[in-house]
Design a protein around this motif. Structure first.
Motif, short mmCIF file in Angstrom:
data_model
loop_
_atom_site.label_atom_id
_atom_site.label_comp_id
_atom_site.label_asym_id
_atom_site.label_seq_id
_atom_site.Cartn_x
_atom_site.Cartn_y
_atom_site.Cartn_z
N ALA A 1 0.89 -1.34 -0.26
CA ALA A 1 -0.12 -0.19 -0.61
C ALA A 1 0.84 1.29 -0.19
CB ALA A 1 -0.53 -0.02 0.95
N TYR A 2 2.43 1.37 0.33
CA TYR A 2 3.40 2.32 0.08
C TYR A 2 3.12 3.43 -1.34
CZ TYR A 2 7.73 5.51 0.75
OH TYR A 2 7.43 6.35 0.33
N ARG A 3 2.65 3.98 -0.90
CA ARG A 3 3.51 5.09 -2.30
C ARG A 3 4.03 6.46 -1.50
NH1 ARG A 3 -0.35 3.09 -2.84
NH2 ARG A 3 -1.31 2.50 -4.27
N PHE A 4 4.81 7.09 -2.19
CA PHE A 4 5.35 8.24 -2.05
C PHE A 4 5.09 10.29 -2.22
CE2 PHE A 4 9.36 10.91 -2.11
CZ PHE A 4 9.60 11.88 -1.36
N ASP A 5 3.86 9.82 -1.79
CA ASP A 5 3.77 11.10 -2.71
C ASP A 5 3.11 12.35 -1.97
OD1 ASP A 5 1.13 10.60 -0.92
OD2 ASP A 5 -0.31 9.84 -2.90
N LYS A 6 4.38 12.58 -1.37
CA LYS A 6 3.89 13.53 0.71
C LYS A 6 3.85 14.98 -0.17
CE LYS A 6 6.83 14.12 3.61
NZ LYS A 6 7.64 13.26 4.38
N TYR A 7 5.80 15.23 -1.27
CA TYR A 7 5.20 16.48 -1.72
C TYR A 7 4.35 16.52 -3.48
CZ TYR A 7 8.83 15.79 1.11
OH TYR A 7 9.92 15.60 2.49
N LYS A 8 3.19 15.77 -4.00
CA LYS A 8 2.00 15.91 -4.57
C LYS A 8 0.91 16.51 -4.17
CE LYS A 8 3.79 12.07 -7.87
NZ LYS A 8 3.56 11.58 -8.74
N SER A 9 0.93 17.91 -5.15
CA SER A 9 -0.75 18.81 -4.61
C SER A 9 -1.32 17.46 -4.80
CB SER A 9 -0.77 19.52 -5.80
OG SER A 9 0.49 20.27 -5.58
N GLU A 10 -1.47 16.01 -5.73
CA GLU A 10 -2.59 15.30 -5.72
C GLU A 10 -2.35 14.10 -5.39
OE1 GLU A 10 -4.76 14.97 -9.75
OE2 GLU A 10 -5.12 16.67 -10.08
N LYS A 11 -2.68 13.46 -4.37
CA LYS A 11 -2.50 12.90 -2.97
C LYS A 11 -3.92 11.67 -4.17
CE LYS A 11 -0.49 14.94 0.49
NZ LYS A 11 -0.26 15.42 -0.88
N VAL A 12 -2.69 10.25 -3.82
CA VAL A 12 -3.64 8.99 -3.99
C VAL A 12 -4.43 8.28 -2.99
CG1 VAL A 12 -3.97 6.63 -4.98
CG2 VAL A 12 -1.47 7.75 -5.82
N SER A 13 -5.69 8.43 -2.64
CA SER A 13 -6.26 8.91 -1.03
C SER A 13 -6.32 7.15 -0.89
CB SER A 13 -7.56 9.35 -1.64
OG SER A 13 -8.48 8.49 -2.08
N GLU A 14 -6.31 6.89 0.10
CA GLU A 14 -6.81 5.74 0.48
C GLU A 14 -7.80 4.32 0.40
OE1 GLU A 14 -4.44 3.35 4.13
OE2 GLU A 14 -6.32 4.30 4.60
N VAL A 15 -8.05 4.06 -0.72
CA VAL A 15 -9.30 3.32 -0.80
C VAL A 15 -9.78 2.22 0.56
CG1 VAL A 15 -10.61 4.71 -3.09
CG2 VAL A 15 -8.34 2.66 -2.69
N LEU A 16 -8.35 1.62 0.32
CA LEU A 16 -8.47 0.17 1.11
C LEU A 16 -8.38 0.26 2.47
CD1 LEU A 16 -9.22 -2.81 0.87
CD2 LEU A 16 -6.92 -3.52 0.34
N LYS A 17 -9.65 0.11 3.55
CA LYS A 17 -9.48 0.39 4.88
C LYS A 17 -8.92 -0.66 5.84
CE LYS A 17 -10.84 5.20 4.49
NZ LYS A 17 -10.62 5.10 3.42
#
Ligand code: BES
Ligand code: MN
Ligand code: ZN
Length: 492
Positions: free
Chosen positions: A129-145
């Motif tokens: 589930a890891y993403r490195f998108d902290k510096y992107k304006s558009e982040k991939v939101s976590e869908v799977l809860k």
């Protein structure tokens, strides 16, 4: 994301999407409702159960869309924990792509090895589930809860929850290592790395001590100081201590992680195209900090100390030069023939420090040390140099637990002879006769004072811009080493 465990009988009839793992050649599905459907699908050749094959069935139950995602495991005889880790990660990506929020994964058909399996699946689910998108304006939101692992009716949920907990601790160590490696060098300076380690220590339960430039000078770590001299970002010596077995206080496992927050090469400057990747030159540090977090969270009954000599290798009027002769904390002198062979200098002093000041009785050093290791082994396996068969065999056992592969290089005396300096005890590079990953490792070995020692060169395995070779990795940092060191601490 939350990972739960439930018995088969307790999820029966729930309107939630399912993941069902299917062998190519053996029928083991316990989902009653799926048995007949699966037979048809296989008969009509829509899905055969080959490794990583995915097939989605969509149903509407009580006005809700419920999916059954079939994932192939291949042939039964090839089943392994490593395969389950990869297949779980693969199916997690599919579930995320299908925007499923809540899923039940059936593993009740695997009767043997369940604790290991649950740990491995937890690791894979979280790591994938890891993403490195902290510096992107558009982040991939976590869908799977939420993921519910469905175990058989006889399983003791309370006992198995410990395996979920361990999977969590191990995955989080890996993700911490990845995050640190992915961070750019303008953010992750030596001081920032030190501060983050302090926070991790507080949260996970280990002691952290930070030494600044003055204190490092007082320790006479001249090799370490020399490498960092060209940067305005001052060096930090990061020391982590976890004493999980105070009765055996002379038995201390010592981890040393290379912590170059950036390596431009110094006056022996690197070339432009891939220089940016040298923000990853603290991959060894990431691995030891990640491992310490997992070890402390799991309250492993061992004594482990870890040291990172964090600094930056740059060019300036105060930088060290080719031809310089420097001292070390150990007392051996080094002639600098290439300022880009800086990692071994910082490691030399860090190893001396961990032996003399922290009393480490065994040493593991881990470093993004040479381009040569990738030439020899590619990005599949980490190259190892060791002076001790017993410690190496423990590393191999740890490697089998987590599927972080290792391969031991030969370390004959003829290689050691190449380390001799012209005008000092040692030179920091060897004649261009090949074997650079071995001689770099043996250079560090010059400082281990006969202690059992293992050196891991993760230069080619810590970071990859290409297609990752595990389903639970993404492009960029792999966090390699963190899980391996955790498993080693447990075994040793
Ligand atoms: N940090 C590099 C090694 C490296 C290379 C890490 C590629 C990750 C990807 C290390 O400090 C270095 O520059 N090593 C030199 C040693 C040489 C000068 C003897 C190398 O491998 O070229
Ligand atoms: Mn370098
Ligand atoms: Zn380096």
């Amino acid at each position: 994301m939350k990972i739960k465990l439930q018995r088969y009988k307790d999820v029966e009839g729930a309107n939630i999407s399912k993941v069902v793992m299917v062998f190519e050649d053996t029928e083991t599905t316990s989902c009653d409702g799926l048995k007949e459907i699966l037979r048809c699908i296989k008969e009509e050749k829509h899905f055969s159960g080959k490794k990583n094959e995915i097939y989605t069935l969509t149903n509407v139950e009580n006005n809700r869309v419920v999916k059954s995602i079939l994932i192939g495991l291949g042939e039964y005889k090839h089943l392994s924990i490593d395969l389950i880790r990869n297949v779980s990660a693969k199916v997690m990506k599919e579930i995320t792509a299908q925007k499923i929020t809540n899923v039940a994964m059936y593993i009740d058909q695997f009767t043997s090895n369940t604790p290991e399996l649950i740990k491995a699946m937890t690791e894979a689910i979280l790591m994938s589930a890891y993403r490195f998108d902290k510096y992107k304006s558009e982040k991939v939101s976590e869908v799977l809860k939420e993921v519910t692992l469905v175990v058989n009716n006889e399983a003791d949920i309370n006992v198995l929850m410990d395996n979920v907990k361990e999977g969590h601790a191990v995955a989080e160590g890996n993700l911490l290592a990845r995050e640190l490696v992915n961070e750019p060098a303008n953010i992750l300076t030596p001081a920032e790395l030190a501060e983050r380690t302090v926070t991790v220590g507080k949260n996970c339960g280990f002691e952290v001590e930070i030494f600044d430039r003055k204190e490092i000078e007082n320790l006479e770590m001249e090799a370490f100081i020399s490498v960092g001299k060209g940067s305005a970002n001052e060096p930090k010596l990061i020391v982590m201590r976890y004493m999980g077995n105070p009765e055996d206080k002379n038995n201390i496992l010592g981890f040393v992680g290379k912590g170059l927050t950036f390596d431009a090469g110094g006056y022996c400057l690197k070339t432009a195209p891939t220089m940016w990747q040298m923000k990853t030159d603290m991959g060894g540090a990431g691995a030891v900090i990640g491992a310490m977090s997992s070890i402390a969270k799991m309250k492993i009954k061992k004594n482990v100390v870890a040291v990172v000599a964090a600094c930056e290798n740059l060019i300036s009027g105060t930088a060290y030069r080719p031809g310089d002769i420097i001292n070390t904390m150990n007392g051996k002198t080094i002639e600098i023939l290439n300022t880009d062979a800086e990692g071994r200098l910082t490691l030399a002093d860090a190893v001396t420090y961990i032996i003399r000041r922290e009393g480490a009785s065994k040493i593991i050093d881990i470093a993004t040390l040479t381009g040569a290791v990738g030439g020899a082994l590619g990005n599949v396996v980490t190259g190892v140099v060791s002076n001790n068969d017993e410690l190496y065999s423990k590393l191999e056992a740890a490697s089998k637990k987590c599927d972080e592969k290792v391969w031991r290089f030969p370390a004959f005396d003829e290689y050691k002879a190449l380390l001799k300096g012209n005008n000092a005890d040692l030179a920091n590079i060897t004649a261009p006769v090949g074997g650079g990953a071995i001689t770099a490792g043996l250079f560090v070995g010059e400082f281990v004072e006969e202690k059992p020692w293992v050196h891991l060169d993760i230069a080619a395995t810590a970071f990859s811009e290409g297609t990752p070779n595990k389903e639970y990795f993404t492009k960029g940092a792999t966090g390699i080493g963190s899980r391996l060191l955790y498993e080693l601490a447990k075994i040793d």
